[in-house]
Structure formats: C-alpha cells, structure tokens
Motif scaffolding. Structure first.
Motif, PDB file in Angstrom:
ATOM      1  N   MET A 367      32.030   6.667 -13.688  1.00 44.22           N
ATOM      2  CA  MET A 367      32.391   6.603 -15.123  1.00 44.22           C
ATOM      3  C   MET A 367      33.213   5.351 -15.423  1.00 44.22           C
ATOM      4  O   MET A 367      33.035   4.710 -16.462  1.00 44.22           O
ATOM      5  CB  MET A 367      33.204   7.836 -15.532  1.00 44.22           C
ATOM      6  CG  MET A 367      32.338   9.022 -15.905  1.00 44.22           C
ATOM      7  SD  MET A 367      33.214  10.154 -17.018  1.00 44.22           S
ATOM      8  CE  MET A 367      32.997   9.346 -18.599  1.00 44.22           C
ATOM      9  N   VAL A 368      34.113   5.019 -14.495  1.00 43.01           N
ATOM     10  CA  VAL A 368      34.943   3.819 -14.699  1.00 43.01           C
ATOM     11  C   VAL A 368      34.051   2.573 -14.685  1.00 43.01           C
ATOM     12  O   VAL A 368      34.196   1.676 -15.521  1.00 43.01           O
ATOM     13  CB  VAL A 368      36.057   3.726 -13.618  1.00 43.01           C
ATOM     14  CG1 VAL A 368      36.764   2.388 -13.651  1.00 43.01           C
ATOM     15  CG2 VAL A 368      37.047   4.868 -13.794  1.00 43.01           C
ATOM     16  N   ALA A 369      33.090   2.555 -13.752  1.00 46.12           N
ATOM     17  CA  ALA A 369      32.201   1.389 -13.663  1.00 46.12           C
ATOM     18  C   ALA A 369      31.407   1.240 -14.960  1.00 46.12           C
ATOM     19  O   ALA A 369      31.271   0.137 -15.495  1.00 46.12           O
ATOM     20  CB  ALA A 369      31.258   1.548 -12.475  1.00 46.12           C
ATOM     21  N   LYS A 370      30.930   2.365 -15.458  1.00 45.18           N
ATOM     22  CA  LYS A 370      30.065   2.313 -16.655  1.00 45.18           C
ATOM     23  C   LYS A 370      30.830   2.075 -17.950  1.00 45.18           C
ATOM     24  O   LYS A 370      30.373   1.357 -18.825  1.00 45.18           O
ATOM     25  CB  LYS A 370      29.325   3.653 -16.782  1.00 45.18           C
ATOM     26  CG  LYS A 370      27.879   3.543 -16.338  1.00 45.18           C
ATOM     27  CD  LYS A 370      27.064   4.682 -16.897  1.00 45.18           C
ATOM     28  CE  LYS A 370      26.330   5.362 -15.760  1.00 45.18           C
ATOM     29  NZ  LYS A 370      26.437   6.794 -15.747  1.00 45.18           N
ATOM     30  N   ASN A 371      31.997   2.729 -18.050  1.00 44.22           N
ATOM     31  CA  ASN A 371      32.668   2.745 -19.358  1.00 44.22           C
ATOM     32  C   ASN A 371      33.899   1.860 -19.463  1.00 44.22           C
ATOM     33  O   ASN A 371      34.436   1.695 -20.545  1.00 44.22           O
ATOM     34  CB  ASN A 371      33.081   4.182 -19.704  1.00 44.22           C
ATOM     35  CG  ASN A 371      31.879   5.094 -19.741  1.00 44.22           C
ATOM     36  OD1 ASN A 371      30.986   4.903 -20.557  1.00 44.22           O
ATOM     37  ND2 ASN A 371      31.830   6.056 -18.826  1.00 44.22           N
ATOM     38  N   CYS A 372      34.383   1.369 -18.316  1.00 45.61           N
ATOM     39  CA  CYS A 372      35.625   0.589 -18.387  1.00 45.61           C
ATOM     40  C   CYS A 372      35.388  -0.808 -17.816  1.00 45.61           C
ATOM     41  O   CYS A 372      36.330  -1.451 -17.321  1.00 45.61           O
ATOM     42  CB  CYS A 372      36.754   1.289 -17.634  1.00 45.61           C
ATOM     43  SG  CYS A 372      36.896   3.038 -18.007  1.00 45.61           S
ATOM     44  N   LYS A 443      33.509   9.659 -27.094  1.00 43.81           N
ATOM     45  CA  LYS A 443      32.927   9.653 -28.444  1.00 43.81           C
ATOM     46  C   LYS A 443      34.000   9.781 -29.530  1.00 43.81           C
ATOM     47  O   LYS A 443      33.838   9.264 -30.612  1.00 43.81           O
ATOM     48  CB  LYS A 443      31.916  10.798 -28.582  1.00 43.81           C
ATOM     49  CG  LYS A 443      30.691  10.563 -27.717  1.00 43.81           C
ATOM     50  CD  LYS A 443      29.647  11.641 -27.930  1.00 43.81           C
ATOM     51  CE  LYS A 443      28.586  11.559 -26.844  1.00 43.81           C
ATOM     52  NZ  LYS A 443      28.217  12.872 -26.359  1.00 43.81           N
ATOM     53  N   THR A 444      35.099  10.494 -29.211  1.00 41.26           N
ATOM     54  CA  THR A 444      36.124  10.702 -30.243  1.00 41.26           C
ATOM     55  C   THR A 444      37.186   9.598 -30.212  1.00 41.26           C
ATOM     56  O   THR A 444      37.462   8.977 -31.221  1.00 41.26           O
ATOM     57  CB  THR A 444      36.808  12.067 -30.053  1.00 41.26           C
ATOM     58  OG1 THR A 444      37.231  12.145 -28.708  1.00 41.26           O
ATOM     59  CG2 THR A 444      35.875  13.220 -30.389  1.00 41.26           C
ATOM     60  N   ASP A 445      37.755   9.344 -29.023  1.00 46.52           N
ATOM     61  CA  ASP A 445      38.817   8.332 -28.939  1.00 46.52           C
ATOM     62  C   ASP A 445      38.797   7.739 -27.527  1.00 46.52           C
ATOM     63  O   ASP A 445      39.215   8.396 -26.567  1.00 46.52           O
ATOM     64  CB  ASP A 445      40.169   9.019 -29.224  1.00 46.52           C
ATOM     65  CG  ASP A 445      41.316   8.025 -29.222  1.00 46.52           C
ATOM     66  OD1 ASP A 445      41.109   6.870 -28.790  1.00 46.52           O
ATOM     67  OD2 ASP A 445      42.425   8.412 -29.658  1.00 46.52           O
ATOM     68  N   GLU A 446      38.323   6.538 -27.429  1.00 46.57           N
ATOM     69  CA  GLU A 446      38.179   5.926 -26.099  1.00 46.57           C
ATOM     70  C   GLU A 446      39.489   5.831 -25.326  1.00 46.57           C
ATOM     71  O   GLU A 446      39.502   5.853 -24.104  1.00 46.57           O
ATOM     72  CB  GLU A 446      37.563   4.533 -26.233  1.00 46.57           C
ATOM     73  CG  GLU A 446      36.157   4.531 -25.692  1.00 46.57           C
ATOM     74  CD  GLU A 446      35.516   3.171 -25.610  1.00 46.57           C
ATOM     75  OE1 GLU A 446      36.197   2.215 -25.165  1.00 46.57           O
ATOM     76  OE2 GLU A 446      34.337   3.083 -25.983  1.00 46.57           O
ATOM     77  N   ALA A 451      42.765   7.139 -20.545  1.00 47.20           N
ATOM     78  CA  ALA A 451      43.935   7.776 -19.923  1.00 47.20           C
ATOM     79  C   ALA A 451      43.487   8.818 -18.900  1.00 47.20           C
ATOM     80  O   ALA A 451      44.012   8.880 -17.778  1.00 47.20           O
ATOM     81  CB  ALA A 451      44.815   8.407 -20.989  1.00 47.20           C
ATOM     82  N   THR A 452      42.499   9.617 -19.256  1.00 51.35           N
ATOM     83  CA  THR A 452      42.003  10.644 -18.311  1.00 51.35           C
ATOM     84  C   THR A 452      41.497   9.979 -17.040  1.00 51.35           C
ATOM     85  O   THR A 452      41.852  10.390 -15.925  1.00 51.35           O
ATOM     86  CB  THR A 452      40.855  11.454 -18.963  1.00 51.35           C
ATOM     87  OG1 THR A 452      41.350  12.054 -20.132  1.00 51.35           O
ATOM     88  CG2 THR A 452      40.307  12.494 -18.010  1.00 51.35           C
ATOM     89  N   LEU A 453      40.690   8.941 -17.215  1.00 53.80           N
ATOM     90  CA  LEU A 453      40.129   8.284 -16.014  1.00 53.80           C
ATOM     91  C   LEU A 453      41.236   7.635 -15.185  1.00 53.80           C
ATOM     92  O   LEU A 453      41.185   7.655 -13.957  1.00 53.80           O
ATOM     93  CB  LEU A 453      39.068   7.255 -16.418  1.00 53.80           C
ATOM     94  CG  LEU A 453      37.783   7.863 -17.011  1.00 53.80           C
ATOM     95  CD1 LEU A 453      36.815   6.764 -17.454  1.00 53.80           C
ATOM     96  CD2 LEU A 453      37.083   8.778 -15.992  1.00 53.80           C
TER      97      LEU A 453
END
Ligand code: ME8
Length: 521
Positions: A367-372, A443-446, A451-453
């Motif tokens: 997820m970090v690789a894809k989204n961050c 989708k709501t607040d990146e 923070a979760t990741l």
C-alpha cells in the motif's frame, strides 16, 4: 561484568549424525547470543565437538578408520550444522585440539595439587553409550536408567573425591537459586546430591582414545582422562585457560554472566560434577545451567534403529531456514519436552509467519509503494485516536514492558512466550489495518491513510527488531525493506525516538515468508 555474556552449547559427540536435537540446543543458544549482542553486550558464544572416549573410539573402529581421521570428518558435520542453522558462534572447540588438551591437563593438575585426586581401582558398571558410571542400585533390568547397555569394568583408576563436595554444592545451590533452571531440574539435582555422592572415577586404563593424564608417578602413562572431565573443561579451554590472565578468560569466566545450555540428559554432569571440579580447582563457577527438554518425533523416541531421525538440512530444504528456527523455538515452552510433528510445523509457519507477520508486512508495504510514492508517509498533523494510541502503546518498550522485563524473559529462556507476544502484536496490527481500512481513508482523507500506514510501518519496524534473535535473516530483510539504518536495529531502538523518518525512500516491497503448500502427488 554486567556487559559480558558467555553462552555455550554442549560439545556434541562425534559418533552421531547431527539431528534436530543438536540444532535445537544450538539455536536456543544462538537466540540468547544474538539478543545479548542486540542489547549492546560483549558476547562470546561457544560450541564444538566432544571427540574422545570409548564411544567415539568404537564408532571409528566400526567405520574402519583411525579415530583421528574419523573425528576430523564427523566434527566437520557439526560445523556444517552451525552454518546451516545460521548459528553465530564465535568459536568452535574440538577436544582433540592442543589448546584443549593443555587446559584439561592443567585442570587435573590443579585438582591434584589441591589434594582432591587419589589413585585406586574401579570395579563397577559403565555405560559406553552414556559414558557414565552406574551403581548396581541404579540399574533397571540390568540396564542403565537411560536404557543403555552397561558393562562390568575393573581397572586401576584415579578418583576425584566427589563425596566431599555434597554440602558445599547444596550450600551453593541454596545461595544461588537460579543456578540450575528450570526449577524441576534444580529439585531433581538437589535430591540427587542429598542422596549422597560417591567418589568419581576420573581415569581409564583399558583403552587409549583420550587425553593422557599428567604423569606424576610410574604407571600414570597408562591412564587417560575420563571423557566427562575432559569434555567439561572445553568451556575453559576456549577462553585461554590455564592462562588466567588471558583476555577471554578474564572477560568471560572471571567477570561475566556465563551460562551453559544443555539437554536434560546431561544436567547431572553440568550441575554436580562440573561445579565440584571447579571448586576443587579454586575456580569461579558459571552463573547458570539451563537444561531444556527432549524432542520426540511424531510421538516416538528419535533413534537410529527406528530410522525416524529428523535431519535439520531436510527441514531447511523443505520449509526454509527461518521457518525451521521459528518452529523449534516456538513449539514448546523451553524446558519442557516436545513432540516434532510435520503437521504442526506446517500449521505454525503458515499461520504465524506467512499469514500473520508476512502478510502484515506485505499488505502495508505494497500500500505504501502504491499510494505513498514508495516513501515513508507523514503522520504529522493527524490527531491520534484511541485505536492508534493503544496500537502504538503495544509496540514500543514502555513502563509495562521495560528493557529489564525483556532481558529477564530472555535470560529465563521464555522463548515461546516472547514469540507468542510478537505474534499477538502482529495480529493486532492486522486487526488495526482492518479497523482503519486505509483503502477507505484514501477516498475520504488521504492524511488519515498516511497516518495509519505510518503507524503500521512503525509496528513492523518494532516487530522486525524483536524477531532478530529468532529469525535473523528474515528480520534483516524486513528492516532493509523499511530502510532502517544498520546502527538503529538494537533493542534500545524499540522506541518512538528512533521512529521512521517521513519522506524516506523505501525499496520496492518483496514477500518475506512464502506460504508453505504441501506438494500434491
Ligand atoms: O552429551 N531433544 O553429547 P551429545 C533435545 N558430548 N535435545 C537433544 C536431543 C533430543 N532428542 N538429542 C540431543 C553429549 N540433544 C556430550 C556433551 S558437554 C561438556 C558434553 C542435544 O552429542 C541436547 O542438548 O550426546 C543434549 O544435551 C545434547 O544434544 C547431547 O549431545
């Protein structure tokens, strides 16, 4: 003193092929050695081979080779075992080495000079398999209590006045309640000593594969040292004894926390004979003898005749090195007997490594690789809710889980509890992902997703630090995937002070623990 730690395995007899029993003891010592190094201690970790005695002499004869040639070959298989299991020993002692012979003879001389050795004649029962003397009263149906064959021996022999040491030993156990662990073994030894000790025959004259005793009178040339006196001295010979000024001797015998790890089969030699020999030579005693339990295989005793010996190389080839190390340390509370079952091994490595820790790392890192953008996300500016707080509280060293608590659990060999807690942290982290659902937060607040990741990466960082003593290669792989600097991987880095830096570039994620699938025919 506080910073020196000496840990030893038994030195293994070279009459046998290395099996999981040997791997078990060596991995347990390795866990302690690695843990202590990761706490910044000065560690010496010793293993090796026990190469003298009648049992080895007979095995060599059965193979049709000279004893020296035989021991050279078999000793190498134990070195190979250490390499195979990724054992981080600092030295490997062989009792056929000159440094060891010198030490064993010096210890003998010291005990003799102090008046604790006398010449006599032994007549009684001896078991070659156990390399031990038994009294008539100990025999069960004409065999040793271990089930080994015994033979009648009559020969001139030197004796150690063990019978004089009972009270001193009991006093020592009393003053040092943690000398013998676990408690059940301590009780067993105390009642054995209370039952009265007999003088111990410490030389043999009817065969020759051993260390000659120092000659002090005519006839001594015929005597070789009893293999257990020879073998136990290995713990000193590897430290440079008899040179009591040697740096290693000073650091690891005179001024260290020293611990001998053994199987319960040889506790008596380590907890009774060895301290008595040391006292008789005016030498300091080790701090702890820990006797672990015995493995059976699918419910049966492991034996050559049953053909059920489990060979570590086979397990490593089939399941992987770290999977094997994990299972051995995880399956039974250390000190208890355990049963090796293939089915359990598959279940444990799949549920704990592949589906839990591995899955956590894989989900989060991808997820970090894809989204961050493959960088450590930023958690700043997002207020932590209760879920975040309780998650973070569990992963860091806190007042509820201090460095001292962690050290005590390791030194008391609570391996499977420690591992169970790591698994719990990983399960909680997996639950945390599910509750937070970062894919929805995206989708709501990146910022919430980031923070979760970030918290999850911190959880994985702490888990990776904690698993290092048990499964060092996989731990390094995960720490590398998190780009944790090499000098921030110790147990003192289990805190927020060493948290990952937002924006740090991460390498592309890779799976760490593949799921084990049975091959279908
Ligand atoms: O006793 N389960 O050597 P050894 C658990 N040379 N551990 C086991 C095991 C099993 N089924 N089988 C073996 C000797 N072990 C002497 C030691 S020390 C100065 C001399 C492990 O080759 C366990 O640690 O018979 C046991 O104590 C050791 O191997 C015995 O090795």
């Amino acid at each position: 003193m506080k910073n020196n730690f000496y840990i030893t395995t038994p030195i293994y007899y070279v009459n046998d092929r290395p099996h999981i029993g040997h791997a078990y003891t060596s991995v347990a010592c390795d866990v302690l050695a690695r843990f202590n190094r990761l706490c910044g201690k000065h560690v010496k970790f010793l293993t090796g081979t026990d190469e003298h005695g009648q049992k080895v002499e007979k095995s060599a004869a059965a193979s049709g080779v000279k004893p020296q040639e035989f021991v050279d070959k078999v000793s190498q298989t134990f070195r190979d075992l250490a390499d195979l299991m990724n054992i981080s020993n600092d030295d490997f002692i062989r009792t056929t080495e000159p440094r060891h012979k010198k030490a064993a003879q010096a210890l003998w001389q010291k005990m003799q000079a102090n008046g604790h050795i006398y010449l006599g004649a032994y007549s009684g029962w001896y078991s070659v398999r156990d390399e031990a003397y038994y009294q008539e009263s100990e025999l069960v149906n004409g065999k040793a209590p271990t089930g080994a064959e015994v033979e009648w021996v009559e020969e001139p022999s030197y004796f150690f006045n063990l019978s004089q040491w009972g009270d001193k030993l009991l006093e020592f156990y009393e003053k040092n309640p943690n000398f013998i662990m676990p408690e059940s073994r301590r009780n067993e030894i105390i009642s054995f000593v209370k039952g009265g000790l007999k003088d111990l025959s410490i030389s043999r004259t009817t065969f020759s594969w051993g260390i000659p005793i120092p000659v002090s009178q005519a006839g001594d040339e015929k005597h070789i040292m009893y293999v257990w006196l020879d073998a136990l001295t290995n713990y000193l010979s590897a430290l440079g004894y008899p040179d009591e000024g040697a740096v290693d001797y000073q650091d690891f015998w005179q001024n260290s926390y020293s611990m001998h790890m053994v199987g319960k089969d040889i506790i008596r030699f380590h907890a009774v004979y060895w301290p008595a020999f040391l006292m008789a030579a005016d030498l300091p005693l080790p701090k702890r003898i820990f006797a672990h339990g015995w493995w059976t295989i699918e419910g049966e005793k492991m034996s050559k005749s049953l053909g059920n010996t489990v060979i570590p190389a086979d397990l490593v080839a089939e399941f992987g090195l770290d999977q094997t190390r994990w299972f051995l340390m995880r399956e039974v509370p250390f000190g208890n007997d355990g049963n090796f079952s293939r089915e359990r091994m598959v279940a444990v490595i799949n549920s704990e490594l592949a589906n839990n820790i591995g899955n956590l790392a894989q989900r989060t890192l991808s997820m970090v690789a894809k989204n961050c953008g493959g960088k450590v996300p930023n958690a700043d500016g997002v207020e932590k809710d209760e879920l975040d707080m309780s998650f973070l509280y569990n992963i860091y060293v806190t007042e509820a889980n201090t460095p001292q608590d962690i050290e005590n659990r390791y030194m008391n060999c609570k391996f499977n509890d420690i591992m169970a807690d790591i698994v719990t942290i990983a399960s909680e982290a997996n639950n945390y992902i599910d509750s937070k659902a970062p894919w929805k937060q995206k989708k709501t607040d990146e910022r919430l997703m980031n923070a979760t990741l970030y918290h999850l990466l911190e959880g994985i960082r702490c888990i990776a630090i904690m698993i290092q003593p048990f499964i060092p290669d996989s731990a390094v792989k995960i720490l590398d995937l998190l780009a944790v600097p090499a000098n921030e991987r110790g147990f003192s880095h289990l805190s927020y002070d060493f948290a990952l830096k937002a924006g740090a570039e991460l390498p592309p994620p890779e799976p760490v623990f593949p799921r084990f699938m049975e091959k279908t025919v």
